[in-house]
Design a protein around this motif. Structure first.
Motif, PDB file in Angstrom:
ATOM      1  N   SER A   1      -1.949  -3.765  -2.481  1.00 43.79           N
ATOM      2  CA  SER A   1      -0.982  -2.744  -2.884  1.00 43.79           C
ATOM      3  C   SER A   1      -1.106  -1.615  -1.882  1.00 43.79           C
ATOM      4  O   SER A   1      -2.092  -1.538  -1.137  1.00 43.79           O
ATOM      5  N   LEU A   2      -0.129  -0.721  -1.848  1.00 44.89           N
ATOM      6  CA  LEU A   2      -0.209   0.404  -0.921  1.00 44.89           C
ATOM      7  C   LEU A   2      -1.453   1.247  -1.196  1.00 44.89           C
ATOM      8  O   LEU A   2      -2.116   1.718  -0.275  1.00 44.89           O
ATOM      9  N   THR A   3      -1.763   1.415  -2.463  1.00 43.91           N
ATOM     10  CA  THR A   3      -2.945   2.210  -2.828  1.00 43.91           C
ATOM     11  C   THR A   3      -4.224   1.565  -2.309  1.00 43.91           C
ATOM     12  O   THR A   3      -5.086   2.239  -1.729  1.00 43.91           O
ATOM     13  N   LYS A   4      -4.331   0.253  -2.478  1.00 50.84           N
ATOM     14  CA  LYS A   4      -5.519  -0.471  -2.026  1.00 50.84           C
ATOM     15  C   LYS A   4      -5.648  -0.408  -0.510  1.00 50.84           C
ATOM     16  O   LYS A   4      -6.737  -0.177   0.027  1.00 50.84           O
ATOM     17  N   ILE A   5      -4.520  -0.604   0.193  1.00 52.33           N
ATOM     18  CA  ILE A   5      -4.534  -0.578   1.655  1.00 52.33           C
ATOM     19  C   ILE A   5      -4.866   0.823   2.162  1.00 52.33           C
ATOM     20  O   ILE A   5      -5.597   0.999   3.134  1.00 52.33           O
TER      21      ILE A   5
END
Length: 236
Positions: free
Chosen positions: A32-36
């Motif tokens: 996800s964008l948050t994880k990346i």
């Protein structure tokens, strides 16, 4: 002067090789964008801005810019430019950030090309495989001129999003091309200047073709027939 420029270009190339390894990230299942963003020590807002995303939706194998490339511009005088911090490979799940050196960028390089050429070439090769998208100029897909626009703006050059024909009119023809120069073609899907790419040397160029971003031989029968010239943007 020529020796000095070559030394500077070599330094820039070395820095680029170190930094570019962390420039692109291929989305994997479960990302996800948050994880990346957490993985690369940046913000979700950064990822949206660098990749021109209007939504948080991403897809597997999508390539995302995770570290904004260093800004390199031509100037009227020789000016010291600080490059962005270089993020190295994770060690025990921690990102190690090393300080970036200060380099001197030459102004309006002529015969030797421009100092940002190594960055553009390296970045262009890493985008190979991104699909073709009419009028596209983001990581979701490119057309030929959108690909050129994206590469140059990421390298810090201020240019407007225009057609290949307009870019041809705003550049100058060079008889001794070097890797990083532009290459133009005509009468492909329409009459006149209609396609462009980045010259890589060794009779090759990288471009956003109908099959997506790819590296092609200039002596290919089709491209050889439609070839016009090698050009170079005029730095202001």
């Amino acid at each position: 002067m020529r020796k000095k420029v070559l030394i500077i270009a070599f330094i820039l190339f070395f820095i680029t090789e170190t930094a570019s390894a962390s420039t692109l990230y291929e989305v994997k299942k479960g990302d996800s964008l948050t994880k990346i963003a957490k993985l690369h020590n940046v913000t979700v807002a950064d990822l949206r801005t660098w990749n021109k995303l209007t939504k948080d939706n991403i897809f597997i194998k999508q390539k995302l810019v995770v570290q904004k490339p260093a800004t390199v511009k031509g100037t009227t005088n020789t000016t010291p430019v600080k490059t962005a911090p270089v993020v190295t490979a994770p060690v025990k799940n921690e990102l190690v950030v090393s300080p970036a050196p200060v380099i001197t960028v030459p102004s309006n390089v002529s015969e030797e090309g421009y100092a940002y050429y190594p960055l553009i070439i390296d970045f262009a090769k890493r985008l190979e495989g991104i699909p073709y998208l009419y009028a596209g100029n983001t990581m979701a897909g490119f057309d030929c001129s959108g690909f050129i626009y994206f590469l140059h703006t990421q390298a810090g050059m201020k240019i407007e999003r225009k057609s290949s024909e307009s870019y041809y009119l705003e550049s100058i023809v060079v008889t001794n091309p070097i890797p990083g120069d532009l290459v133009f073609f005509q009468n492909t899907y329409k009459e006149g200047i209609s396609h462009m790419g980045i010259y890589l040397g060794d009779n090759q160029f990288v471009h956003a073709g109908s099959k997506g971003v790819e590296i092609t031989k200039l002596d290919n029968v089709y491209w050889k027939e439609h070839f016009v010239s090698f050009n170079r943007f005029v730095q202001k």
